[in-house]
Design a protein around this motif. Structure first.
Motif, PDB file in Angstrom:
ATOM      1  N   SER A 296       0.830  -1.218   0.000  1.00  0.00           N
ATOM      2  CA  SER A 296       0.000   0.000   0.000  1.00  0.00           C
ATOM      3  C   SER A 296       0.867   1.272   0.000  1.00  0.00           C
ATOM      4  CB  SER A 296      -0.958  -0.013   1.190  1.00  0.00           C
ATOM      5  OG  SER A 296      -0.200   0.081   2.369  1.00  0.00           O
ATOM      6  N   LYS A 297       2.180   1.113   0.232  1.00  0.00           N
ATOM      7  CA  LYS A 297       3.123   2.250   0.209  1.00  0.00           C
ATOM      8  C   LYS A 297       3.360   2.779  -1.206  1.00  0.00           C
ATOM      9  CE  LYS A 297       7.483   2.024   1.452  1.00  0.00           C
ATOM     10  NZ  LYS A 297       8.739   1.380   1.854  1.00  0.00           N
ATOM     11  N   PHE A 298       3.052   1.929  -2.191  1.00  0.00           N
ATOM     12  CA  PHE A 298       3.445   2.276  -3.562  1.00  0.00           C
ATOM     13  C   PHE A 298       2.257   2.713  -4.413  1.00  0.00           C
ATOM     14  CE2 PHE A 298       6.200  -1.226  -2.023  1.00  0.00           C
ATOM     15  CZ  PHE A 298       7.346  -0.473  -1.828  1.00  0.00           C
ATOM     16  N   MET A 326      -2.625  -1.382 -10.737  1.00  0.00           N
ATOM     17  CA  MET A 326      -1.636  -0.350 -10.419  1.00  0.00           C
ATOM     18  C   MET A 326      -0.861  -0.084 -11.697  1.00  0.00           C
ATOM     19  SD  MET A 326       1.143  -0.980  -7.489  1.00  0.00           S
ATOM     20  CE  MET A 326       0.532  -0.614  -5.908  1.00  0.00           C
ATOM     21  N   PRO A 327      -0.447   1.155 -11.989  1.00  0.00           N
ATOM     22  CA  PRO A 327       0.332   1.362 -13.212  1.00  0.00           C
ATOM     23  C   PRO A 327       1.704   0.678 -13.132  1.00  0.00           C
ATOM     24  CG  PRO A 327      -0.064   3.439 -12.065  1.00  0.00           C
ATOM     25  CD  PRO A 327      -0.718   2.385 -11.254  1.00  0.00           C
ATOM     26  N   GLY A 345       9.807   7.611  -3.409  1.00  0.00           N
ATOM     27  CA  GLY A 345       9.573   6.606  -2.366  1.00  0.00           C
ATOM     28  C   GLY A 345       8.307   5.791  -2.586  1.00  0.00           C
ATOM     29  N   LYS A 346       7.444   6.274  -3.489  1.00  0.00           N
ATOM     30  CA  LYS A 346       6.195   5.523  -3.730  1.00  0.00           C
ATOM     31  C   LYS A 346       6.331   4.585  -4.924  1.00  0.00           C
ATOM     32  CE  LYS A 346       2.940   8.621  -1.619  1.00  0.00           C
ATOM     33  NZ  LYS A 346       2.026   9.717  -1.809  1.00  0.00           N
ATOM     34  N   TRP A 423       0.171 -12.510  -4.901  1.00  0.00           N
ATOM     35  CA  TRP A 423       0.459 -12.188  -3.488  1.00  0.00           C
ATOM     36  C   TRP A 423       0.143 -10.713  -3.221  1.00  0.00           C
ATOM     37  CZ3 TRP A 423       4.015  -8.635  -1.601  1.00  0.00           C
ATOM     38  CH2 TRP A 423       4.319  -8.705  -0.242  1.00  0.00           C
ATOM     39  N   ALA A 424       0.630  -9.826  -4.119  1.00  0.00           N
ATOM     40  CA  ALA A 424       0.438  -8.386  -3.919  1.00  0.00           C
ATOM     41  C   ALA A 424      -1.041  -8.020  -4.044  1.00  0.00           C
ATOM     42  CB  ALA A 424       1.265  -7.609  -4.939  1.00  0.00           C
TER      43      ALA A 424
END
Ligand code: F6R
Length: 614
Positions: A296-298, A326-327, A345-346, A423-424
């Protein structure tokens, strides 16, 4: 360690040179450290102790150490070449491993899945561990179970182990005796006169004896100079047949195949199993190595790599985007490193590399790290530079790849990417329970489906005989099939030196179709069924200009027979996983076309296995 080598000798001759010779024979499999252990007799009290020699790197380093130790003498011993899986390549992690009391030594191929549990149990009894390996638990547990009866202690020990193993064990208290045992890892006993051997691989035996006993799962052998006794899992002696082998060394190294590339193509079901099975527990994907990676950080993912690893990344882009919503971008590392990419950082950067040493990939990952991105590496070679530099690393566990053209390296990278995506998506809750469960089932079935794709071998050979003299070819496909086209085309050109290009099928009409002329071969990848009709219209366009079309489609697809000149049908799987299966006949096609053209398949001109320069 699935691809390590083990060997052992007991007889009247010095064991050291025989073990080192056996290890040299196993070198072709690839390894990163080696070691031997012998029972050494003390003249003064006629007692035995175990002496060991280990070296990181080549067997020749071990030979140098051996030659510098004139007292390293004994007529019974064991040896090992290690390909690291648990713990970096180092003298401490190299086998053999010794029990804390110094009485037992073990060499091991395979993976002990419950090693962490056994290790912490033994640590509670005050037993100290020296290495990071899973193997050390075997010898420590053996010493712990030992009560004067070697065989009993070993039987008790192996009954606790889960996973896979082929092991050889010696004891300071039992001169001349070796015990060897096996579960899901190859093991052979070599039978001589007044001397006997064991090895994981026929190559380590053929120069000493042609008489072998094939060990089966659950069996244990007690090997002395004059006798080999084999026991079943309950410890009862059983009769085994002695088989005569007629292989020479060269054939044995390649397990009878003419080239490492073919051996590695054929190893794919086993390699995929090694990649997948340990990571699926109770129908869930479990990645111990990234358990604290918070997705969720990215807000985006950037994949970078070179050559085939980049092509695996193109497949990964499709899977991660589809499941994680997610892109995701995929870019060759040699471009990314000089592009001043926008990331922070993301951004999660996934770098992919079989060797873990590719210079452009290393430079690109350093650039991304400097910009604050988190780097997850997917690597085959344990302890390699990329594995060490990354914030997180998932190993593919494909075993050593010797042929320059990657095959099992690529398919296991795609398998890891698929497992990562599921998994993600599970973590991000972008996948339903039903879709998660069905992906896991399809991932688990990849080894079996890869095996069925390999059954196309003789049919592909015939097609290569038909098409090998085409001087210029096209590979076309859409979506996931386009990613496979890139890899299929590279495989062909790098080993057969024929000109070949991969095109997104819809792009043909924007220029390339001008090159289509009568007789030109177009390989059409048609497993992405959502866009099958679109690809069919591209097939019709090239056929109208005289091209011949070889199509790869899923089993059950009847309509493709009306469109293509030749068809290869591969087992059906989830469209996101199809590249793992679909590439297999393309690898075989490249191989047979190169063979027909008389090319040096394992060492194509101008290419190196590990590209450590820019
Ligand atoms: C092609 C091939 C190369 C490698 C590339 C990256 O068959 O093997 O294209 O994929 O040189 O190598 P690694 O994966 O070691 O970074």
């Amino acid at each position: 360690m699935i691809m390590c080598g083990i060997t052992g000798y007991t007889g009247v001759n010095q064991a050291g040179p025989i073990l080192l010779e056996g290890l040299k024979r196993l070198e072709y499999r690839g390894y990163d450290s080696a070691g031997i252990a012998i029972q050494s007799r003390n003249e003064a009290d006629d007692m035995y102790s175990i002496k060991m020699l280990k070296a990181t790197g080549k067997v020749s380093h071990l030979v140098d150490k051996f030659e510098a130790e004139p007292d390293f003498k004994g007529v019974c011993g064991i040896g090992h070449t290690r390909w690291a899986t648990h713990g970096i390549p180092s003298d401490t992690n190299a086998h053999p491993h010794l029990s804390a009391d110094g009485k037992f030594a073990v060499v091991h191929n395979g993976i002990i899945e419950n090693f962490a549990e056994i290790r912490s149990e033994l640590q509670k009894y005050g037993i100290e561990f020296k290495s990071e390996t899973d193997t050390e638990v075997i010898v420590q547990l053996l010493a712990y179970n030992y009560n004067g009866n070697f065989k009993k202690a070993l039987m008790k020990t192996i009954s606790r182990l889960t996973g896979s193993y082929a092991i050889g064990v010696i004891s300071a208290e039992h001169p001349g005796t070796i015990f060897a045992a096996k579960l899901s890892s190859p093991l052979l006993i070599g039978v001589g006169i007044g001397e006997n051997y064991f090895a994981s691989d026929i190559t380590a035996l053929v120069s000493n004896t042609k008489n072998v006993i094939d060990m089966d799962d659950g069996e244990v052998a007690e090997i002395t100079p004059d006798e080999v006794k084999v026991y079943d899992h309950a410890g009862n002696e059983i009769k085994k047949e002695i088989r005569q082998i007629n292989w020479d060394i060269a054939a044995a190294e390649k397990s009878g195949y003419e080239h490492f590339m073919m051996k590695e193509i054929m190893e794919q079901p086993q390699a995929l199993k090694a990649t997948i099975e340990p990571r699926i527990k109770d129908e869930e994907i479990v990645f111990g190595e990234i358990k604290d990676l918070d997705m969720s950080k990215f807000n985006r993912v950037h994949i970078t790599a070179c050559g085939s690893a980049y092509h695996a990344g193109c497949v990964g882009r499709g899977i991660i985007e589809a499941l994680c919503r997610m892109p995701v971008e995929a870019e060759v590392a040699s471009e990314l490193r000089y592009r001043d990419p926008i990331m922070d950082g993301k951004t999660l950067v996934i770098v992919i590399s079989q060797s873990g040493e590719t210079a452009d990939t290393i430079a690109a990952m350093k650039e991304c790290k400097e910009k604050g991105a988190t780097v997850l590496a997917i690597v085959n070679v344990v302890g390699s530079s990329i594995a060490k530099l990354a914030d997180y690393c998932i190993y593919t566990w494909a075993g050593p790849e010797i042929a320059v053209a990657t095959t099992k390296g690529y398919t296991t990278q795609v398998a890891v990417l698929a497992m990562f995506a599921v998994w993600a998506a599970g973590q991000l809750k972008t996948i339903s329970h039903g879709a998660y469960a069905s992906m896991v089932i399809d991932i688990m079935r990849l080894p079996e489906r890869a095996q069925r794709a390999l059954d196309l071998n003789s049919r592909v050979k015939k097609l290569a005989d038909k098409y090998y003299d085409n001087q210029s070819l096209f590979f076309i496909g859409r979506n996931m099939d386009y990613a496979v086209a890139l890899e299929g085309s590279l495989k062909l050109k790098e080993i057969s030196y024929l000109h070949s290009e991969a095109y997104a099928a819809g792009e043909l009409k924007h220029g390339t179709i001008a090159l289509i002329e009568p007789g030109r071969l177009v390989v059409a990848l048609c497993c992405y069924e959502k866009l099958f009709d679109k690809t069919v219209s591209n097939i019709q366009q090239v056929k109208a200009r005289g091209a011949r079309v070889l199509a790869v489609a899923h089993e059950g697809n009847r309509s493709i027979f009306q469109e293509a000149d030749d068809v290869l049908l591969v087992p059906q799987t989830d469209p996101l996983l199809a590249p793992v299966i679909e590439i297999i006949p393309m690898q075989l096609f490249a191989y047979y076309v190169a063979e027909k053209n008389g090319c040096d398949i394992d060492k194509p001109k101008n290419l190196a296995k590990s590209v450590t320069v820019e």
